[in-house]
Design an enzyme around this catalytic site. Structure first.
Site, PDB file in Angstrom:
ATOM      1  N   ARG A 144       9.635  -2.394  13.143  1.00 50.69           N
ATOM      2  CA  ARG A 144       8.348  -1.548  12.855  1.00 50.69           C
ATOM      3  C   ARG A 144       7.328  -1.946  13.925  1.00 50.69           C
ATOM      4  O   ARG A 144       6.633  -0.818  14.461  1.00 50.69           O
ATOM      5  CB  ARG A 144       7.784  -1.955  11.315  1.00 50.69           C
ATOM      6  CG  ARG A 144       8.447  -1.580  10.148  1.00 50.69           C
ATOM      7  CD  ARG A 144       8.285  -2.105   8.904  1.00 50.69           C
ATOM      8  NE  ARG A 144       6.696  -2.153   8.300  1.00 50.69           N
ATOM      9  CZ  ARG A 144       6.255  -3.055   7.538  1.00 50.69           C
ATOM     10  NH1 ARG A 144       6.839  -4.041   7.124  1.00 50.69           N
ATOM     11  NH2 ARG A 144       5.069  -3.116   7.145  1.00 50.69           N
TER      12      ARG A 144
ATOM     13  N   ARG B  38       2.974 -11.472   2.677  1.00 53.27           N
ATOM     14  CA  ARG B  38       3.153 -10.164   1.621  1.00 53.27           C
ATOM     15  C   ARG B  38       4.577 -10.166   1.109  1.00 53.27           C
ATOM     16  O   ARG B  38       4.795  -9.717  -0.202  1.00 53.27           O
ATOM     17  CB  ARG B  38       2.578  -8.878   2.190  1.00 53.27           C
ATOM     18  CG  ARG B  38       2.500  -7.961   1.083  1.00 53.27           C
ATOM     19  CD  ARG B  38       1.836  -6.745   1.675  1.00 53.27           C
ATOM     20  NE  ARG B  38       2.380  -6.243   2.384  1.00 53.27           N
ATOM     21  CZ  ARG B  38       2.208  -5.092   3.400  1.00 53.27           C
ATOM     22  NH1 ARG B  38       1.106  -4.434   3.328  1.00 53.27           N
ATOM     23  NH2 ARG B  38       3.028  -4.394   4.187  1.00 53.27           N
TER      24      ARG B  38
HETATM   25  P1  AP5 Z   1      -2.448  -4.181   4.557  1.00 57.74           P
HETATM   26  O1  AP5 Z   1      -4.030  -3.898   4.298  1.00 57.74           O
HETATM   27  O2  AP5 Z   1      -1.294  -3.904   3.454  1.00 57.74           O
HETATM   28  O3  AP5 Z   1      -2.131  -3.596   6.020  1.00 57.74           O
HETATM   29  P2  AP5 Z   1      -1.600  -2.280   6.476  1.00 57.74           P
HETATM   30  O4  AP5 Z   1      -1.970  -1.801   7.733  1.00 57.74           O
HETATM   31  O5  AP5 Z   1      -1.801  -1.224   5.362  1.00 57.74           O
HETATM   32  O6  AP5 Z   1      -0.025  -2.643   6.445  1.00 57.74           O
HETATM   33  P3  AP5 Z   1       1.407  -1.896   5.989  1.00 57.74           P
HETATM   34  O7  AP5 Z   1       2.326  -2.694   5.976  1.00 57.74           O
HETATM   35  O8  AP5 Z   1       0.947  -1.112   4.864  1.00 57.74           O
HETATM   36  O9  AP5 Z   1       1.339  -0.481   7.242  1.00 57.74           O
HETATM   37  P4  AP5 Z   1       2.529   0.029   7.715  1.00 57.74           P
HETATM   38  O10 AP5 Z   1       1.947   1.017   8.787  1.00 57.74           O
HETATM   39  O11 AP5 Z   1       3.663  -0.488   8.362  1.00 57.74           O
HETATM   40  O12 AP5 Z   1       3.176   0.456   6.437  1.00 57.74           O
HETATM   41  P5  AP5 Z   1       2.957   2.231   5.767  1.00 57.74           P
HETATM   42  O13 AP5 Z   1       3.247   1.899   4.339  1.00 57.74           O
HETATM   43  O14 AP5 Z   1       1.996   2.733   6.412  1.00 57.74           O
HETATM   44  O15 AP5 Z   1      -2.677  -5.693   5.015  1.00 57.74           O
HETATM   45  C1  AP5 Z   1      -1.268  -6.364   5.180  1.00 57.74           C
HETATM   46  C2  AP5 Z   1      -1.231  -7.806   4.501  1.00 57.74           C
HETATM   47  O16 AP5 Z   1      -2.344  -8.527   5.157  1.00 57.74           O
HETATM   48  C3  AP5 Z   1      -1.715  -7.847   3.269  1.00 57.74           C
HETATM   49  O17 AP5 Z   1      -1.251  -8.448   2.269  1.00 57.74           O
HETATM   50  C4  AP5 Z   1      -3.150  -8.154   3.169  1.00 57.74           C
HETATM   51  O18 AP5 Z   1      -3.639  -8.700   1.951  1.00 57.74           O
HETATM   52  C5  AP5 Z   1      -3.519  -9.035   4.363  1.00 57.74           C
HETATM   53  N1  AP5 Z   1      -4.927  -8.830   5.019  1.00 57.74           N
HETATM   54  C6  AP5 Z   1      -5.329  -7.780   5.240  1.00 57.74           C
HETATM   55  N2  AP5 Z   1      -6.440  -7.854   6.024  1.00 57.74           N
HETATM   56  C7  AP5 Z   1      -6.539  -9.218   6.142  1.00 57.74           C
HETATM   57  C8  AP5 Z   1      -7.416 -10.035   7.044  1.00 57.74           C
HETATM   58  N3  AP5 Z   1      -8.505  -9.568   7.346  1.00 57.74           N
HETATM   59  N4  AP5 Z   1      -7.170 -11.322   6.994  1.00 57.74           N
HETATM   60  C9  AP5 Z   1      -5.939 -11.776   6.443  1.00 57.74           C
HETATM   61  N5  AP5 Z   1      -4.938 -11.016   5.633  1.00 57.74           N
HETATM   62  C10 AP5 Z   1      -5.444  -9.783   5.688  1.00 57.74           C
HETATM   63  O19 AP5 Z   1       4.582   2.543   6.369  1.00 57.74           O
HETATM   64  C11 AP5 Z   1       5.662   2.092   5.716  1.00 57.74           C
HETATM   65  C12 AP5 Z   1       6.883   2.928   6.216  1.00 57.74           C
HETATM   66  O20 AP5 Z   1       6.699   4.204   5.702  1.00 57.74           O
HETATM   67  C13 AP5 Z   1       7.020   3.260   7.574  1.00 57.74           C
HETATM   68  O21 AP5 Z   1       7.560   1.980   8.514  1.00 57.74           O
HETATM   69  C14 AP5 Z   1       7.844   4.579   7.792  1.00 57.74           C
HETATM   70  O22 AP5 Z   1       9.021   4.260   7.585  1.00 57.74           O
HETATM   71  C15 AP5 Z   1       7.116   5.159   6.839  1.00 57.74           C
HETATM   72  N6  AP5 Z   1       5.992   6.139   7.016  1.00 57.74           N
HETATM   73  C16 AP5 Z   1       4.672   5.784   6.490  1.00 57.74           C
HETATM   74  N7  AP5 Z   1       3.976   6.858   7.102  1.00 57.74           N
HETATM   75  C17 AP5 Z   1       4.617   7.614   7.950  1.00 57.74           C
HETATM   76  C18 AP5 Z   1       4.375   8.641   8.880  1.00 57.74           C
HETATM   77  N8  AP5 Z   1       2.993   9.064   9.046  1.00 57.74           N
HETATM   78  N9  AP5 Z   1       5.387   9.157   9.602  1.00 57.74           N
HETATM   79  C19 AP5 Z   1       6.499   8.699   9.374  1.00 57.74           C
HETATM   80  N10 AP5 Z   1       6.885   7.730   8.670  1.00 57.74           N
HETATM   81  C20 AP5 Z   1       6.032   7.303   7.897  1.00 57.74           C
HETATM   82 MG    MG Z   2      -0.702   0.025   4.134  1.00 56.40          MG
END
Ligand code: AP5
Ligand code: MG
Length: 189
Positions: free
Chosen positions: A145, A128
Protein backbone atom coordinates in the site's frame (compact mmCIF):
# COMPACT_ATOMS: atom_id res chain seq x y z
CA UNK A 1 -20.97 23.89 0.09
CA UNK A 2 -17.80 22.92 1.91
CA UNK A 3 -16.03 20.10 0.07
CA UNK A 4 -12.94 18.86 1.88
CA UNK A 5 -10.46 16.32 0.51
CA UNK A 6 -8.61 14.62 3.35
CA UNK A 7 -5.42 13.17 1.97
CA UNK A 8 -2.50 11.12 3.22
CA UNK A 9 -0.74 7.77 3.18
CA UNK A 10 -2.34 4.64 4.65
CA UNK A 11 -2.58 5.14 8.42
CA UNK A 12 -2.09 8.90 8.30
CA UNK A 13 -5.35 9.52 10.20
CA UNK A 14 -7.81 10.32 7.39
CA UNK A 15 -10.63 8.30 8.95
CA UNK A 16 -9.87 9.43 12.50
CA UNK A 17 -9.87 13.13 11.62
CA UNK A 18 -12.85 12.78 9.24
CA UNK A 19 -15.02 11.65 12.14
CA UNK A 20 -14.14 14.84 14.03
CA UNK A 21 -14.70 17.07 11.00
CA UNK A 22 -18.11 15.46 10.43
CA UNK A 23 -19.08 16.13 14.03
CA UNK A 24 -17.91 19.76 14.09
CA UNK A 25 -18.86 20.94 10.58
CA UNK A 26 -21.85 18.70 9.83
CA UNK A 27 -20.39 17.38 6.58
CA UNK A 28 -21.21 14.04 4.99
CA UNK A 29 -18.32 11.58 4.96
CA UNK A 30 -17.40 9.53 1.90
CA UNK A 31 -14.66 7.01 2.63
CA UNK A 32 -14.15 4.95 -0.52
CA UNK A 33 -12.34 2.32 1.57
CA UNK A 34 -15.36 2.01 3.90
CA UNK A 35 -17.71 1.83 0.88
CA UNK A 36 -15.66 -1.04 -0.58
CA UNK A 37 -15.34 -2.87 2.75
CA UNK A 38 -19.14 -2.69 3.16
CA UNK A 39 -19.56 -4.23 -0.32
CA UNK A 40 -17.16 -7.04 0.62
CA UNK A 41 -19.06 -7.67 3.87
CA UNK A 42 -22.35 -7.84 1.95
CA UNK A 43 -20.86 -10.27 -0.57
CA UNK A 44 -21.84 -8.20 -3.63
CA UNK A 45 -20.27 -8.58 -7.07
CA UNK A 46 -18.50 -5.26 -6.56
CA UNK A 47 -17.24 -6.53 -3.21
CA UNK A 48 -15.83 -9.67 -4.80
CA UNK A 49 -13.99 -7.59 -7.41
CA UNK A 50 -12.73 -5.12 -4.81
CA UNK A 51 -11.45 -7.77 -2.42
CA UNK A 52 -8.84 -9.03 -4.87
CA UNK A 53 -7.34 -5.56 -5.18
CA UNK A 54 -7.58 -4.56 -1.51
CA UNK A 55 -6.03 -7.77 -0.16
CA UNK A 56 -3.13 -7.22 -2.53
CA UNK A 57 -2.68 -3.56 -1.55
CA UNK A 58 -3.58 -2.38 -5.07
CA UNK A 59 -6.06 0.29 -6.18
CA UNK A 60 -9.47 -0.53 -7.64
CA UNK A 61 -9.55 0.57 -11.34
CA UNK A 62 -10.27 4.28 -11.78
CA UNK A 63 -13.37 3.93 -13.98
CA UNK A 64 -15.09 1.72 -11.42
CA UNK A 65 -14.11 3.91 -8.49
CA UNK A 66 -15.22 7.13 -10.20
CA UNK A 67 -18.67 5.66 -10.94
CA UNK A 68 -19.13 4.57 -7.34
CA UNK A 69 -18.02 7.96 -6.04
CA UNK A 70 -20.47 9.92 -8.19
CA UNK A 71 -23.35 7.73 -7.03
CA UNK A 72 -22.54 8.17 -3.35
CA UNK A 73 -21.95 11.92 -3.75
CA UNK A 74 -25.33 12.47 -5.38
CA UNK A 75 -26.96 10.88 -2.37
CA UNK A 76 -25.64 13.81 -0.30
CA UNK A 77 -26.52 16.68 -2.63
CA UNK A 78 -28.76 18.45 -0.14
CA UNK A 79 -26.16 18.49 2.66
CA UNK A 80 -23.68 21.13 3.85
CA UNK A 81 -20.84 19.51 1.97
CA UNK A 82 -18.74 16.41 1.81
CA UNK A 83 -15.46 15.15 3.16
CA UNK A 84 -13.71 12.93 0.66
CA UNK A 85 -11.56 10.36 2.50
CA UNK A 86 -9.39 8.09 0.35
CA UNK A 87 -10.52 9.69 -2.90
CA UNK A 88 -8.94 10.89 -5.14
CA UNK A 89 -5.97 8.53 -5.16
CA UNK A 90 -4.76 8.97 -8.75
CA UNK A 91 -4.44 11.91 -11.14
CA UNK A 92 -7.34 10.45 -13.17
CA UNK A 93 -9.52 10.45 -10.06
CA UNK A 94 -8.58 14.05 -9.22
CA UNK A 95 -9.47 15.14 -12.77
CA UNK A 96 -12.76 13.22 -12.54
CA UNK A 97 -13.62 14.74 -9.15
CA UNK A 98 -13.00 18.24 -10.45
CA UNK A 99 -15.18 17.60 -13.50
CA UNK A 100 -17.94 15.95 -11.45
CA UNK A 101 -18.09 18.85 -8.99
CA UNK A 102 -17.97 21.43 -11.79
CA UNK A 103 -20.96 19.79 -13.51
CA UNK A 104 -22.82 20.31 -10.24
CA UNK A 105 -21.67 23.92 -9.78
CA UNK A 106 -19.24 23.01 -7.01
CA UNK A 107 -15.54 22.64 -6.30
CA UNK A 108 -13.06 21.30 -3.77
CA UNK A 109 -12.74 23.94 -1.01
CA UNK A 110 -9.51 22.58 0.48
CA UNK A 111 -7.21 19.57 0.28
CA UNK A 112 -5.68 18.67 3.66
CA UNK A 113 -2.47 16.62 3.35
CA UNK A 114 -1.76 14.72 6.58
CA UNK A 115 1.96 14.05 6.58
CA UNK A 116 3.25 11.25 8.82
CA UNK A 117 6.68 9.53 8.77
CA UNK A 118 6.70 6.01 7.35
CA UNK A 119 7.82 4.18 10.53
CA UNK A 120 4.89 5.72 12.42
CA UNK A 121 2.44 4.65 9.66
CA UNK A 122 3.71 1.10 9.92
CA UNK A 123 3.43 1.09 13.75
CA UNK A 124 -0.15 2.42 13.66
CA UNK A 125 -1.36 -0.01 11.01
CA UNK A 126 0.27 -3.11 12.53
CA UNK A 127 -1.38 -2.17 15.84
CA UNK A 128 -4.77 -1.69 14.19
CA UNK A 129 -4.40 -5.01 12.36
CA UNK A 130 -3.84 -6.76 15.69
CA UNK A 131 -6.77 -4.98 17.34
CA UNK A 132 -9.40 -5.09 14.60
CA UNK A 133 -8.25 -7.77 12.17
CA UNK A 134 -8.60 -5.44 9.16
CA UNK A 135 -7.47 -7.72 6.32
CA UNK A 136 -4.99 -5.35 4.65
CA UNK A 137 -3.28 -4.33 7.92
CA UNK A 138 -0.48 -6.88 7.80
CA UNK A 139 3.17 -6.02 7.19
CA UNK A 140 3.33 -7.44 3.66
CA UNK A 141 0.19 -5.67 2.42
CA UNK A 142 0.99 -2.42 4.23
CA UNK A 143 4.34 -2.30 2.38
CA UNK A 144 2.52 -2.73 -0.95
CA UNK A 145 0.00 0.00 0.00
CA UNK A 146 2.87 2.37 0.76
CA UNK A 147 4.52 1.65 -2.61
CA UNK A 148 1.19 2.33 -4.36
CA UNK A 149 0.79 5.52 -2.33
CA UNK A 150 4.20 6.84 -3.39
CA UNK A 151 3.86 5.91 -7.06
CA UNK A 152 0.19 6.64 -7.81
CA UNK A 153 -1.19 8.88 -5.05
CA UNK A 154 1.60 11.19 -3.85
CA UNK A 155 1.73 12.98 -7.27
CA UNK A 156 -1.60 14.52 -6.24
CA UNK A 157 0.29 16.79 -3.84
CA UNK A 158 1.61 18.79 -6.79
CA UNK A 159 -1.74 18.50 -8.56
CA UNK A 160 -3.51 20.21 -5.63
CA UNK A 161 -0.71 22.75 -5.19
CA UNK A 162 -1.37 23.76 -8.81
CA UNK A 163 -5.10 23.81 -8.08
CA UNK A 164 -4.45 26.28 -5.24
CA UNK A 165 -6.37 24.23 -2.67
CA UNK A 166 -3.43 22.40 -1.00
CA UNK A 167 -2.81 22.72 2.78
CA UNK A 168 -0.10 20.82 4.61
CA UNK A 169 -1.00 19.36 8.02
CA UNK A 170 1.55 17.75 10.33
CA UNK A 171 -0.10 14.39 11.01
CA UNK A 172 2.27 13.42 13.82
CA UNK A 173 1.13 14.30 17.36
CA UNK A 174 -2.02 14.00 19.40
CA UNK A 175 -5.35 13.54 17.63
CA UNK A 176 -6.63 16.71 19.34
CA UNK A 177 -3.60 18.75 18.28
CA UNK A 178 -3.90 17.62 14.66
CA UNK A 179 -7.62 18.36 14.69
CA UNK A 180 -6.94 21.89 15.96
CA UNK A 181 -4.63 22.48 12.95
CA UNK A 182 -7.31 21.12 10.60
CA UNK A 183 -9.95 23.43 12.09
CA UNK A 184 -7.62 26.39 11.67
CA UNK A 185 -7.24 25.55 7.96
CA UNK A 186 -10.99 25.08 7.44
CA UNK A 187 -11.97 28.17 9.41
CA UNK A 188 -9.71 30.33 7.21
CA UNK A 189 -11.72 29.39 4.11
P1 AP5 B 1 -6.89 6.04 10.36
O1 AP5 B 1 -7.57 7.28 10.80
O2 AP5 B 1 -7.68 4.82 10.18
O3 AP5 B 1 -5.98 6.35 9.08
P2 AP5 B 1 -6.38 6.34 7.55
O4 AP5 B 1 -5.55 7.39 6.90
O5 AP5 B 1 -7.86 6.40 7.39
O6 AP5 B 1 -5.79 4.91 7.17
P3 AP5 B 1 -6.40 3.80 6.25
O7 AP5 B 1 -5.63 2.55 6.57
O8 AP5 B 1 -7.86 3.74 6.31
O9 AP5 B 1 -5.93 4.36 4.86
P4 AP5 B 1 -5.89 3.70 3.49
O10 AP5 B 1 -5.76 4.86 2.62
O11 AP5 B 1 -4.84 2.65 3.37
O12 AP5 B 1 -7.25 2.85 3.44
P5 AP5 B 1 -8.61 3.04 2.67
O13 AP5 B 1 -9.65 2.42 3.48
O14 AP5 B 1 -8.78 4.41 2.20
O15 AP5 B 1 -5.72 5.76 11.42
C1 AP5 B 1 -4.94 4.59 11.33
C2 AP5 B 1 -4.66 4.08 12.75
O16 AP5 B 1 -3.85 5.03 13.43
C3 AP5 B 1 -5.92 3.90 13.60
O17 AP5 B 1 -5.79 2.76 14.40
C4 AP5 B 1 -5.96 5.17 14.45
O18 AP5 B 1 -6.58 4.98 15.69
C5 AP5 B 1 -4.48 5.50 14.60
N1 AP5 B 1 -4.22 6.95 14.69
C6 AP5 B 1 -4.87 7.94 13.99
N2 AP5 B 1 -4.37 9.15 14.31
C7 AP5 B 1 -3.37 8.91 15.21
C8 AP5 B 1 -2.47 9.77 15.92
N3 AP5 B 1 -2.48 11.10 15.76
N4 AP5 B 1 -1.58 9.19 16.76
C9 AP5 B 1 -1.55 7.83 16.93
N5 AP5 B 1 -2.39 6.97 16.29
C10 AP5 B 1 -3.28 7.51 15.46
O19 AP5 B 1 -8.36 2.12 1.36
C11 AP5 B 1 -8.21 0.72 1.49
C12 AP5 B 1 -8.09 0.09 0.12
O20 AP5 B 1 -9.31 0.31 -0.62
C13 AP5 B 1 -6.99 0.64 -0.81
O21 AP5 B 1 -5.75 0.01 -0.55
C14 AP5 B 1 -7.57 0.31 -2.18
O22 AP5 B 1 -7.38 -1.05 -2.49
C15 AP5 B 1 -9.05 0.55 -1.99
N6 AP5 B 1 -9.44 1.94 -2.32
C16 AP5 B 1 -9.95 2.87 -1.45
N7 AP5 B 1 -10.17 4.04 -2.05
C17 AP5 B 1 -9.79 3.87 -3.35
C18 AP5 B 1 -9.74 4.74 -4.46
N8 AP5 B 1 -10.12 6.02 -4.38
N9 AP5 B 1 -9.28 4.23 -5.64
C19 AP5 B 1 -8.89 2.94 -5.74
N10 AP5 B 1 -8.89 2.09 -4.71
C20 AP5 B 1 -9.34 2.54 -3.52
MG1 MG C 1 -9.32 5.14 6.53
Amino acid sequence: MLNVVIFGAPGSGKGTQSARIVEKYGLNHISTGDVLRAEIKNGTELGKTAKGYIDNGQLIPDALMIDILAGVFDGFKDGKGVIFDGFPRTIAQADALKAMLKERGQEVSVMLDLEVPEDELMTRLIKRGQETGRADDNEETIKKRLVVYHSQTAPLIDWYKNDGTYRHINGLGTMDGIFADICEAIDKL
